[in-house]
Scaffold this motif. Structure first.
Motif, PDB file in Angstrom:
ATOM      1  N   TYR A 109      57.320 -18.061   8.786  1.00  0.00           N
ATOM      2  CA  TYR A 109      56.468 -17.576   9.869  1.00  0.00           C
ATOM      3  C   TYR A 109      56.874 -18.221  11.187  1.00  0.00           C
ATOM      4  CZ  TYR A 109      53.136 -16.429   6.055  1.00  0.00           C
ATOM      5  OH  TYR A 109      52.531 -15.953   4.913  1.00  0.00           O
ATOM      6  N   LEU A 110      56.799 -17.436  12.262  1.00  0.00           N
ATOM      7  CA  LEU A 110      56.936 -17.954  13.612  1.00  0.00           C
ATOM      8  C   LEU A 110      55.668 -17.587  14.369  1.00  0.00           C
ATOM      9  CD1 LEU A 110      59.066 -19.328  15.558  1.00  0.00           C
ATOM     10  CD2 LEU A 110      59.407 -17.023  16.484  1.00  0.00           C
ATOM     11  N   LEU A 111      54.924 -18.591  14.829  1.00  0.00           N
ATOM     12  CA  LEU A 111      53.685 -18.386  15.567  1.00  0.00           C
ATOM     13  C   LEU A 111      53.931 -18.737  17.029  1.00  0.00           C
ATOM     14  CD1 LEU A 111      52.834 -18.753  12.550  1.00  0.00           C
ATOM     15  CD2 LEU A 111      50.728 -19.801  13.384  1.00  0.00           C
ATOM     16  N   LEU A 112      53.588 -17.811  17.913  1.00  0.00           N
ATOM     17  CA  LEU A 112      53.841 -17.985  19.337  1.00  0.00           C
ATOM     18  C   LEU A 112      52.538 -17.763  20.096  1.00  0.00           C
ATOM     19  CD1 LEU A 112      55.976 -18.419  21.586  1.00  0.00           C
ATOM     20  CD2 LEU A 112      56.313 -15.925  21.584  1.00  0.00           C
ATOM     21  N   GLU A 113      52.152 -18.736  20.906  1.00  0.00           N
ATOM     22  CA  GLU A 113      50.884 -18.652  21.621  1.00  0.00           C
ATOM     23  C   GLU A 113      50.951 -17.596  22.733  1.00  0.00           C
ATOM     24  OE1 GLU A 113      47.541 -21.650  23.569  1.00  0.00           O
ATOM     25  OE2 GLU A 113      49.612 -22.362  23.301  1.00  0.00           O
ATOM     26  N   HIS A 114      49.966 -16.715  22.710  1.00  0.00           N
ATOM     27  CA  HIS A 114      49.876 -15.644  23.715  1.00  0.00           C
ATOM     28  C   HIS A 114      48.420 -15.214  23.771  1.00  0.00           C
ATOM     29  CE1 HIS A 114      50.136 -11.580  25.434  1.00  0.00           C
ATOM     30  NE2 HIS A 114      51.293 -11.960  25.961  1.00  0.00           N
ATOM     31  N   ALA A 115      47.791 -15.393  24.934  1.00  0.00           N
ATOM     32  CA  ALA A 115      46.353 -15.168  25.032  1.00  0.00           C
ATOM     33  C   ALA A 115      45.954 -13.705  24.899  1.00  0.00           C
ATOM     34  CB  ALA A 115      45.828 -15.722  26.359  1.00  0.00           C
ATOM     35  N   GLY A 116      46.883 -12.789  25.111  1.00  0.00           N
ATOM     36  CA  GLY A 116      46.556 -11.378  24.991  1.00  0.00           C
ATOM     37  C   GLY A 116      46.450 -10.709  26.345  1.00  0.00           C
ATOM     38  N   PRO A 117      46.132  -9.400  26.336  1.00  0.00           N
ATOM     39  CA  PRO A 117      45.853  -8.545  25.173  1.00  0.00           C
ATOM     40  C   PRO A 117      47.101  -8.276  24.333  1.00  0.00           C
ATOM     41  CG  PRO A 117      45.976  -7.207  27.150  1.00  0.00           C
ATOM     42  CD  PRO A 117      46.068  -8.633  27.606  1.00  0.00           C
ATOM     43  N   TRP A 118      46.863  -7.966  23.032  1.00  0.00           N
ATOM     44  CA  TRP A 118      47.965  -7.801  22.095  1.00  0.00           C
ATOM     45  C   TRP A 118      48.348  -6.342  21.839  1.00  0.00           C
ATOM     46  CZ3 TRP A 118      45.560 -11.666  18.048  1.00  0.00           C
ATOM     47  CH2 TRP A 118      45.776 -12.985  18.505  1.00  0.00           C
ATOM     48  N   GLY A 119      47.458  -5.410  22.113  1.00  0.00           N
ATOM     49  CA  GLY A 119      47.748  -4.013  21.817  1.00  0.00           C
ATOM     50  C   GLY A 119      47.734  -3.747  20.326  1.00  0.00           C
ATOM     51  N   VAL A 120      48.228  -2.599  19.934  1.00  0.00           N
ATOM     52  CA  VAL A 120      48.227  -2.209  18.515  1.00  0.00           C
ATOM     53  C   VAL A 120      49.345  -2.916  17.759  1.00  0.00           C
ATOM     54  CG1 VAL A 120      48.453  -0.268  16.909  1.00  0.00           C
ATOM     55  CG2 VAL A 120      47.200   0.025  19.063  1.00  0.00           C
ATOM     56  N   ASP A 121      50.550  -2.891  18.329  1.00  0.00           N
ATOM     57  CA  ASP A 121      51.723  -3.539  17.749  1.00  0.00           C
ATOM     58  C   ASP A 121      52.138  -4.657  18.713  1.00  0.00           C
ATOM     59  OD1 ASP A 121      54.468  -4.234  17.292  1.00  0.00           O
ATOM     60  OD2 ASP A 121      54.772  -2.374  16.192  1.00  0.00           O
ATOM     61  N   VAL A 122      51.996  -5.919  18.289  1.00  0.00           N
ATOM     62  CA  VAL A 122      52.118  -7.016  19.252  1.00  0.00           C
ATOM     63  C   VAL A 122      53.504  -7.110  19.883  1.00  0.00           C
ATOM     64  CG1 VAL A 122      50.263  -8.413  18.301  1.00  0.00           C
ATOM     65  CG2 VAL A 122      52.563  -8.662  17.379  1.00  0.00           C
ATOM     66  N   LEU A 123      54.552  -6.863  19.115  1.00  0.00           N
ATOM     67  CA  LEU A 123      55.890  -7.004  19.682  1.00  0.00           C
ATOM     68  C   LEU A 123      56.288  -5.815  20.551  1.00  0.00           C
ATOM     69  CD1 LEU A 123      57.843  -8.716  16.773  1.00  0.00           C
ATOM     70  CD2 LEU A 123      56.664  -9.742  18.731  1.00  0.00           C
ATOM     71  N   ARG A 124      55.509  -4.765  20.471  1.00  0.00           N
ATOM     72  CA  ARG A 124      55.749  -3.598  21.327  1.00  0.00           C
ATOM     73  C   ARG A 124      54.771  -3.559  22.498  1.00  0.00           C
ATOM     74  NH1 ARG A 124      53.944   1.577  18.496  1.00  0.00           N
ATOM     75  NH2 ARG A 124      51.954   0.828  19.339  1.00  0.00           N
ATOM     76  N   ASP A 125      53.508  -3.916  22.247  1.00  0.00           N
ATOM     77  CA  ASP A 125      52.440  -3.644  23.202  1.00  0.00           C
ATOM     78  C   ASP A 125      51.937  -4.852  23.977  1.00  0.00           C
ATOM     79  OD1 ASP A 125      52.508  -1.006  22.268  1.00  0.00           O
ATOM     80  OD2 ASP A 125      51.013  -1.411  20.725  1.00  0.00           O
ATOM     81  N   ALA A 126      52.129  -6.052  23.448  1.00  0.00           N
ATOM     82  CA  ALA A 126      51.650  -7.231  24.174  1.00  0.00           C
ATOM     83  C   ALA A 126      52.457  -7.414  25.459  1.00  0.00           C
ATOM     84  CB  ALA A 126      51.758  -8.479  23.296  1.00  0.00           C
ATOM     85  N   ARG A 127      51.851  -8.072  26.414  1.00  0.00           N
ATOM     86  CA  ARG A 127      52.508  -8.265  27.718  1.00  0.00           C
ATOM     87  C   ARG A 127      53.460  -9.450  27.643  1.00  0.00           C
ATOM     88  NH1 ARG A 127      46.988  -7.353  31.320  1.00  0.00           N
ATOM     89  NH2 ARG A 127      46.692  -5.153  30.754  1.00  0.00           N
ATOM     90  N   LEU A 128      54.548  -9.234  26.919  1.00  0.00           N
ATOM     91  CA  LEU A 128      55.605 -10.232  26.796  1.00  0.00           C
ATOM     92  C   LEU A 128      56.653  -9.990  27.885  1.00  0.00           C
ATOM     93  CD1 LEU A 128      56.102 -10.053  22.915  1.00  0.00           C
ATOM     94  CD2 LEU A 128      54.885 -11.833  24.181  1.00  0.00           C
ATOM     95  N   PRO A 129      57.423 -11.020  28.237  1.00  0.00           N
ATOM     96  CA  PRO A 129      58.518 -10.800  29.190  1.00  0.00           C
ATOM     97  C   PRO A 129      59.445  -9.688  28.704  1.00  0.00           C
ATOM     98  CG  PRO A 129      58.181 -13.141  28.821  1.00  0.00           C
ATOM     99  CD  PRO A 129      57.310 -12.436  27.829  1.00  0.00           C
ATOM    100  N   TYR A 130      60.043  -8.982  29.648  1.00  0.00           N
ATOM    101  CA  TYR A 130      60.854  -7.811  29.326  1.00  0.00           C
ATOM    102  C   TYR A 130      61.912  -8.143  28.266  1.00  0.00           C
ATOM    103  CZ  TYR A 130      63.994  -3.857  29.751  1.00  0.00           C
ATOM    104  OH  TYR A 130      64.780  -2.775  29.461  1.00  0.00           O
ATOM    105  N   GLY A 131      61.907  -7.341  27.205  1.00  0.00           N
ATOM    106  CA  GLY A 131      62.903  -7.480  26.153  1.00  0.00           C
ATOM    107  C   GLY A 131      62.601  -8.525  25.102  1.00  0.00           C
ATOM    108  N   LEU A 132      61.589  -9.368  25.310  1.00  0.00           N
ATOM    109  CA  LEU A 132      61.327 -10.433  24.347  1.00  0.00           C
ATOM    110  C   LEU A 132      60.787  -9.878  23.028  1.00  0.00           C
ATOM    111  CD1 LEU A 132      61.275 -13.401  23.634  1.00  0.00           C
ATOM    112  CD2 LEU A 132      59.000 -13.566  24.692  1.00  0.00           C
ATOM    113  N   GLY A 133      59.944  -8.868  23.114  1.00  0.00           N
ATOM    114  CA  GLY A 133      59.427  -8.270  21.882  1.00  0.00           C
ATOM    115  C   GLY A 133      60.537  -7.699  21.019  1.00  0.00           C
ATOM    116  N   VAL A 134      61.476  -7.011  21.639  1.00  0.00           N
ATOM    117  CA  VAL A 134      62.620  -6.452  20.901  1.00  0.00           C
ATOM    118  C   VAL A 134      63.459  -7.573  20.314  1.00  0.00           C
ATOM    119  CG1 VAL A 134      64.747  -5.123  21.121  1.00  0.00           C
ATOM    120  CG2 VAL A 134      62.666  -4.344  22.283  1.00  0.00           C
ATOM    121  N   HIS A 135      63.679  -8.618  21.089  1.00  0.00           N
ATOM    122  CA  HIS A 135      64.464  -9.766  20.616  1.00  0.00           C
ATOM    123  C   HIS A 135      63.826 -10.387  19.367  1.00  0.00           C
ATOM    124  CE1 HIS A 135      66.674 -13.576  20.713  1.00  0.00           C
ATOM    125  NE2 HIS A 135      65.499 -14.183  20.627  1.00  0.00           N
TER     126      HIS A 135
END
Length: 302
Positions: A27-53
């Motif tokens: 498991y890799l747990l990464l702190e992110h206050a949200g919002p997370w959306g439906v699919d976190v790696l697609r919908d959360a407000r992560l820096p550009y490209g980080l979810g895909v990475h």
């Protein structure tokens, strides 16, 4: 129906909890206050490209990414916490780091994690209590998970508690995963969740609400739970899996059992006869399989 709740329906049916934990070892747990959306790696407000990475790394190296946050807290203060966990029975471990920003995770070589190897971070000896509160993924996770998380956060084990994104098994909400051991619990609420924290602090499995160990296949999870209940064994290492063989619908699991020597348990996966809506947002019905213990026997010498 918008008022349908999968967890309430599951409890009314009496769905078995044993043998339902997601099968995950790293498991890799990464702190992110949200919002997370439906699919976190697609919908959360992560820096550009980080979810895909992260999605690509998790798929290639076989680990699961969870976004986490402290219960009831929306902001990230003093850095971003990251945990790497390996579920492996007595050899389970957790490492941690404090990142300056989310994109710093790109600098980590995550390949060793899937193989159960250290990432070279700081060892973290205390357990984590990850409570699924991912309401955009399933309403039950928010409605049942958030009260459980807040109850845990108000107790003596508050430092261990994190809200987490989807962990699997929406119909068993509220769900708690004890890391790094990978112990899954379901059907929890504000009144019952603190017992999980107390048991964890004592190095014990709470047999009530126990779904299984994520480092075992589902049939072996059911076998482990059956042995524990039959013999009244609750210590983390009272039942140690030594081998698992899966042949069709049958799983044969060999365990070393404290005070009882080696045991083999044969479990059959029984397909459900009736289909149901298994998540709040499911678009079609599915059967509910269960695990049936066929035989418990002393293990032959090998």
């Amino acid at each position: 129906m918008t008022d349908f709740r999968c967890a309430a329906a599951s409890r009314e049916r009496g769905d078995d909890l044993a043998g339902t934990a997601s099968t995950v070892r790293s498991y890799l747990l990464l702190e992110h206050a949200g919002p997370w959306g439906v699919d976190v790696l697609r919908d959360a407000r992560l820096p550009y490209g980080l979810g895909v990475h992260l999605r690509e790394a998790a798929g290639q190296h076989r680990f699961r990414v969870l976004l986490v946050r402290r219960p009831g807290r929306r902001g990230v203060d003093g850095g971003i916490r990251l945990f790497a966990c390996r579920a492996a029975g007595p050899e389970s471990w957790t490492e941690t780091a404090l990142l300056d920003e989310l994109n710093d995770v790109r600098d980590l070589d995550l390949a060793p994690l899937g193989a159960g190897l250290s990432l070279g971070l700081e060892p973290h000896d205390a357990p984590l209590l990850a409570v699924c509160t991912h309401g955009r993924h399933d309403a039950c996770c928010a409605e049942l998970g958030r009260p459980a998380a807040l109850a845990l956060a108000g107790g003596p084990h508050a430092d261990a508690v994190w809200e987490t994104s989807h962990v699997g098994g929406d119909r068993f909400a509220g769900n708690v995963v004890v890391l790094p051991r990978g112990l899954y619990y379901g059907g929890l609420d504000a009144a019952t969740a603190p017992a999980v924290a107390d048991a964890t602090a004592a190095g014990e499995v709470l047999l009530d609400h126990f779904r299984g160990r994520s480092d075992l296949p589902m049939g072996a999870q059911a076998a482990d739970a059956a042995l524990r209940r039959d013999l009244g064994l609750t210590g983390f290492d009272d039942v140690l899996a030594r081998s698992v063989r899966v042949e069709g619908d049958l799983t044969t699991a060999r365990f070393e059992v404290a005070g009882h020597g080696a045991r083999e348990v044969v479990v059959r996966r029984v397909p459900g006869e009736t289909a149901y809506q298994l998540t709040c947002s499911a678009r079609r019905d599915n059967p509910v399989p269960r695990h049936e213990v066929v035989e418990v026997r002393e293990a032959r010498e090998t």
